[in-house]
Every structure is written in C-alpha cells, then in structure tokens.
Design a protein around this motif. Sequence first.
Motif, PDB file in Angstrom:
ATOM      1  N   GLY A  43       1.116  -1.232   0.413  1.00  0.00           N
ATOM      2  CA  GLY A  43      -0.060  -0.165   0.024  1.00  0.00           C
ATOM      3  C   GLY A  43       0.645   1.604   0.017  1.00  0.00           C
ATOM      4  O   GLY A  43       1.747   1.296  -0.118  1.00  0.00           O
ATOM      5  N   PRO A  44       0.449   2.036   0.239  1.00  0.00           N
ATOM      6  CA  PRO A  44       0.871   3.517   0.899  1.00  0.00           C
ATOM      7  C   PRO A  44       2.629   3.389   1.297  1.00  0.00           C
ATOM      8  O   PRO A  44       2.416   3.045   1.449  1.00  0.00           O
ATOM      9  CB  PRO A  44       0.374   3.980   1.785  1.00  0.00           C
ATOM     10  CG  PRO A  44      -0.859   3.227   1.423  1.00  0.00           C
ATOM     11  CD  PRO A  44      -0.926   1.959   1.607  1.00  0.00           C
ATOM     12  N   ASP A  45       3.385   5.023   0.831  1.00  0.00           N
ATOM     13  CA  ASP A  45       4.516   4.382   0.980  1.00  0.00           C
ATOM     14  C   ASP A  45       4.427   5.052   3.027  1.00  0.00           C
ATOM     15  O   ASP A  45       3.517   5.322   3.022  1.00  0.00           O
ATOM     16  CB  ASP A  45       5.513   5.789   0.410  1.00  0.00           C
ATOM     17  CG  ASP A  45       5.726   5.731  -0.666  1.00  0.00           C
ATOM     18  OD1 ASP A  45       5.223   4.183  -1.369  1.00  0.00           O
ATOM     19  OD2 ASP A  45       5.829   6.993  -1.519  1.00  0.00           O
ATOM     20  N   GLY A  46       5.213   4.171   3.587  1.00  0.00           N
ATOM     21  CA  GLY A  46       5.752   4.231   5.029  1.00  0.00           C
ATOM     22  C   GLY A  46       5.036   3.110   5.305  1.00  0.00           C
ATOM     23  O   GLY A  46       5.128   2.503   6.854  1.00  0.00           O
ATOM     24  N   TRP A  47       4.319   2.079   4.385  1.00  0.00           N
ATOM     25  CA  TRP A  47       4.127   1.228   5.415  1.00  0.00           C
ATOM     26  C   TRP A  47       4.750   0.113   4.623  1.00  0.00           C
ATOM     27  O   TRP A  47       5.477  -0.624   3.964  1.00  0.00           O
ATOM     28  CB  TRP A  47       2.600   0.241   4.804  1.00  0.00           C
ATOM     29  CG  TRP A  47       1.296   1.671   5.238  1.00  0.00           C
ATOM     30  CD1 TRP A  47       1.064   2.786   5.333  1.00  0.00           C
ATOM     31  CD2 TRP A  47       0.034   0.800   6.254  1.00  0.00           C
ATOM     32  NE1 TRP A  47       0.146   2.722   6.135  1.00  0.00           N
ATOM     33  CE2 TRP A  47      -0.411   1.969   6.781  1.00  0.00           C
ATOM     34  CE3 TRP A  47       0.197  -0.701   6.930  1.00  0.00           C
ATOM     35  CZ2 TRP A  47      -1.347   1.912   7.515  1.00  0.00           C
ATOM     36  CZ3 TRP A  47      -0.141  -0.926   8.090  1.00  0.00           C
ATOM     37  CH2 TRP A  47      -1.400   0.263   8.049  1.00  0.00           C
ATOM     38  N   THR A  48       4.476  -0.863   5.148  1.00  0.00           N
ATOM     39  CA  THR A  48       5.567  -2.305   4.598  1.00  0.00           C
ATOM     40  C   THR A  48       4.885  -3.939   5.397  1.00  0.00           C
ATOM     41  O   THR A  48       3.887  -3.641   5.871  1.00  0.00           O
ATOM     42  CB  THR A  48       7.570  -2.987   6.007  1.00  0.00           C
ATOM     43  OG1 THR A  48       6.769  -2.710   7.678  1.00  0.00           O
ATOM     44  CG2 THR A  48       7.757  -1.710   5.950  1.00  0.00           C
ATOM     45  N   SER A  67       2.148  -3.666   8.180  1.00  0.00           N
ATOM     46  CA  SER A  67       3.031  -2.420   9.928  1.00  0.00           C
ATOM     47  C   SER A  67       3.003  -1.026   8.706  1.00  0.00           C
ATOM     48  O   SER A  67       3.819  -0.941   8.274  1.00  0.00           O
ATOM     49  CB  SER A  67       4.525  -2.773  10.123  1.00  0.00           C
ATOM     50  OG  SER A  67       4.362  -1.821  11.270  1.00  0.00           O
ATOM     51  N   ASP A  68       2.721  -0.272   9.689  1.00  0.00           N
ATOM     52  CA  ASP A  68       2.817   1.552   9.595  1.00  0.00           C
ATOM     53  C   ASP A  68       3.954   1.999   9.802  1.00  0.00           C
ATOM     54  O   ASP A  68       4.023   3.220   9.720  1.00  0.00           O
ATOM     55  CB  ASP A  68       1.057   2.701   9.989  1.00  0.00           C
ATOM     56  CG  ASP A  68       0.815   2.612  11.307  1.00  0.00           C
ATOM     57  OD1 ASP A  68       1.927   2.014  12.191  1.00  0.00           O
ATOM     58  OD2 ASP A  68       0.118   2.828  11.687  1.00  0.00           O
ATOM     59  N   GLY A  69       4.417   1.307  10.685  1.00  0.00           N
ATOM     60  CA  GLY A  69       5.491   1.392  11.347  1.00  0.00           C
ATOM     61  C   GLY A  69       5.766   3.005  12.798  1.00  0.00           C
ATOM     62  O   GLY A  69       6.313   2.923  12.788  1.00  0.00           O
ATOM     63  N   LYS A  70       4.687   2.630  13.205  1.00  0.00           N
ATOM     64  CA  LYS A  70       4.065   3.246  13.647  1.00  0.00           C
ATOM     65  C   LYS A  70       3.088   2.440  15.603  1.00  0.00           C
ATOM     66  O   LYS A  70       2.625   3.375  16.050  1.00  0.00           O
ATOM     67  CB  LYS A  70       2.951   4.846  13.419  1.00  0.00           C
ATOM     68  CG  LYS A  70       4.107   5.692  12.789  1.00  0.00           C
ATOM     69  CD  LYS A  70       3.220   6.512  12.194  1.00  0.00           C
ATOM     70  CE  LYS A  70       3.456   7.082  11.134  1.00  0.00           C
ATOM     71  NZ  LYS A  70       2.779   7.998  10.301  1.00  0.00           N
ATOM     72  N   GLY A  71       3.286   0.781  14.921  1.00  0.00           N
ATOM     73  CA  GLY A  71       2.467   0.383  15.706  1.00  0.00           C
ATOM     74  C   GLY A  71       1.198  -0.178  15.576  1.00  0.00           C
ATOM     75  O   GLY A  71       0.729  -0.993  16.373  1.00  0.00           O
ATOM     76  N   GLY A  72       0.269   0.722  14.355  1.00  0.00           N
ATOM     77  CA  GLY A  72      -0.703   0.805  13.802  1.00  0.00           C
ATOM     78  C   GLY A  72      -0.359  -0.790  12.999  1.00  0.00           C
ATOM     79  O   GLY A  72       0.729  -1.146  12.191  1.00  0.00           O
ATOM     80  N   GLY A  73      -0.959  -1.723  12.169  1.00  0.00           N
ATOM     81  CA  GLY A  73      -0.994  -2.688  11.143  1.00  0.00           C
ATOM     82  C   GLY A  73      -2.506  -3.522  11.091  1.00  0.00           C
ATOM     83  O   GLY A  73      -2.941  -3.126  12.239  1.00  0.00           O
ATOM     84  N   PHE A  74      -2.457  -4.812  10.200  1.00  0.00           N
ATOM     85  CA  PHE A  74      -3.776  -5.411  10.239  1.00  0.00           C
ATOM     86  C   PHE A  74      -3.003  -6.637   9.265  1.00  0.00           C
ATOM     87  O   PHE A  74      -1.528  -6.443   9.314  1.00  0.00           O
ATOM     88  CB  PHE A  74      -5.075  -4.892   9.466  1.00  0.00           C
ATOM     89  CG  PHE A  74      -4.293  -4.105   8.034  1.00  0.00           C
ATOM     90  CD1 PHE A  74      -5.021  -5.427   6.831  1.00  0.00           C
ATOM     91  CD2 PHE A  74      -3.998  -3.087   8.377  1.00  0.00           C
ATOM     92  CE1 PHE A  74      -4.863  -4.103   5.820  1.00  0.00           C
ATOM     93  CE2 PHE A  74      -3.825  -2.775   6.093  1.00  0.00           C
ATOM     94  CZ  PHE A  74      -3.933  -3.367   5.255  1.00  0.00           C
ATOM     95  N   TYR A  75      -3.901  -7.983   9.426  1.00  0.00           N
ATOM     96  CA  TYR A  75      -3.226  -9.032   8.510  1.00  0.00           C
ATOM     97  C   TYR A  75      -4.516  -9.308   8.141  1.00  0.00           C
ATOM     98  O   TYR A  75      -5.901  -8.937   7.926  1.00  0.00           O
ATOM     99  CB  TYR A  75      -2.738  -9.299   9.630  1.00  0.00           C
ATOM    100  CG  TYR A  75      -3.326 -10.654  10.634  1.00  0.00           C
ATOM    101  CD1 TYR A  75      -4.204 -12.023  10.540  1.00  0.00           C
ATOM    102  CD2 TYR A  75      -3.433  -9.570  11.585  1.00  0.00           C
ATOM    103  CE1 TYR A  75      -5.263 -12.567  11.753  1.00  0.00           C
ATOM    104  CE2 TYR A  75      -4.706 -10.230  12.953  1.00  0.00           C
ATOM    105  CZ  TYR A  75      -4.703 -11.750  12.386  1.00  0.00           C
ATOM    106  OH  TYR A  75      -5.626 -12.266  13.297  1.00  0.00           O
ATOM    107  N   LEU A  76      -4.448  -9.954   6.654  1.00  0.00           N
ATOM    108  CA  LEU A  76      -5.099 -10.977   5.759  1.00  0.00           C
ATOM    109  C   LEU A  76      -4.880 -12.427   6.535  1.00  0.00           C
ATOM    110  O   LEU A  76      -3.894 -12.214   6.381  1.00  0.00           O
ATOM    111  CB  LEU A  76      -5.228 -10.702   4.385  1.00  0.00           C
ATOM    112  CG  LEU A  76      -5.525 -11.256   3.934  1.00  0.00           C
ATOM    113  CD1 LEU A  76      -5.858 -10.054   2.285  1.00  0.00           C
ATOM    114  CD2 LEU A  76      -4.952 -12.380   2.854  1.00  0.00           C
ATOM    115  N   THR A  77      -6.087 -13.044   6.393  1.00  0.00           N
ATOM    116  CA  THR A  77      -5.607 -14.656   6.078  1.00  0.00           C
ATOM    117  C   THR A  77      -6.672 -15.092   5.130  1.00  0.00           C
ATOM    118  O   THR A  77      -7.231 -14.428   4.488  1.00  0.00           O
ATOM    119  CB  THR A  77      -6.388 -15.964   7.425  1.00  0.00           C
ATOM    120  OG1 THR A  77      -7.126 -15.278   7.684  1.00  0.00           O
ATOM    121  CG2 THR A  77      -5.402 -15.208   8.527  1.00  0.00           C
ATOM    122  N   GLY A  78      -6.367 -16.220   4.645  1.00  0.00           N
ATOM    123  CA  GLY A  78      -7.207 -16.922   4.032  1.00  0.00           C
ATOM    124  C   GLY A  78      -6.323 -17.959   3.434  1.00  0.00           C
ATOM    125  O   GLY A  78      -5.644 -18.394   3.258  1.00  0.00           O
TER     126      GLY A  78
END
Length: 154
Positions: A43-48, A67-78
């Motif tokens: 996604g957007p710059d700054g995310w990994t 991860s947004d590099g600031k303690g935030g994030g989410f995940y996908l399973t499938g």
Amino acid sequence: MTELTLETEGDKHVVVKRRFSAPPEAVYRAHTEAEIMQKWLFGPDGWTMPVCISEARPGGRLRCEWSDGKGGGFYLTGEYIELVPFSRIVHVERMHLPDPTPDNHVETTFTPDGDGTLLTMRMTLPDAEARTAMLATGMEEGMEASYARLEAML
C-alpha cells in the motif's frame, strides 16, 4: 489502462482491472510468491509487509501482515482454492482489523494483452454491507500504490 479501475456490480461484487507492461507469468508470480509480494504489496509509502506466507496450491494458506511503522497495522488470512499457473488464481481472504471481516471470494485472471498483461480481480462479498465496509477502508488507493510499485519492479 495503466492505472487501476474499480467498478461495482450488483450488491456484492467489486471488479478491479489494471494493465501491466510485463508478461502474465511475471505478474502471476508477483501475486503468488511471498518473497516478491513483500517487495510491492504494502500500500501507501511508509507501510511494510514484515510477514508474508503464500502456499500457492489448492488448500494452501495465505497470511500477510502489514505495519505502518508506528505500532499500527492489520493482517489478512486466506486459503487458495484453485490456481492455473500464469492465468488464474481463486482464493478466499478475510482482513483482521482487528476483528475478521466476512469472507471475500477473489478470482484473479492474468490475460495476455499485447506486450503486457491485463489483470482482472473479481471480488465477491457476502452482502452489500460487507462490500460498503470494504470500499470505505481506502483500499482503492492502497491497491494502486502497490500496483504502481509492482509495475516499476517488473
């Protein structure tokens, strides 16, 4: 078409299309091989994407963590349902934001288009409410940022 287009169909479908200046084999591999996915699908710059598991075979699992590099994030399973090398992937995915979203059934095709590939991704959600919630996440902008990164890599 070089930028992503997104259209809705009926109450529960989303169709994304984008052309890449690379052969179907390369675009397909970029969607199934974890080590390649981690280089562009964030996604957007700054995310990994620090975690990516892609067992690209029928019944194989899929897990991506952002991860947004600031303690935030989410995940996908499938899970992968069907793979036709270099032309089609069918899988089911759910986002964890942190609670899991309803299953999103995704069919992605990779069609030769001149000297490149037309990617078509058809997503089927359980209902209009789930689709509206998914579209409200800003996914279109994140997808195009990722796809622009992929185009530059190919």
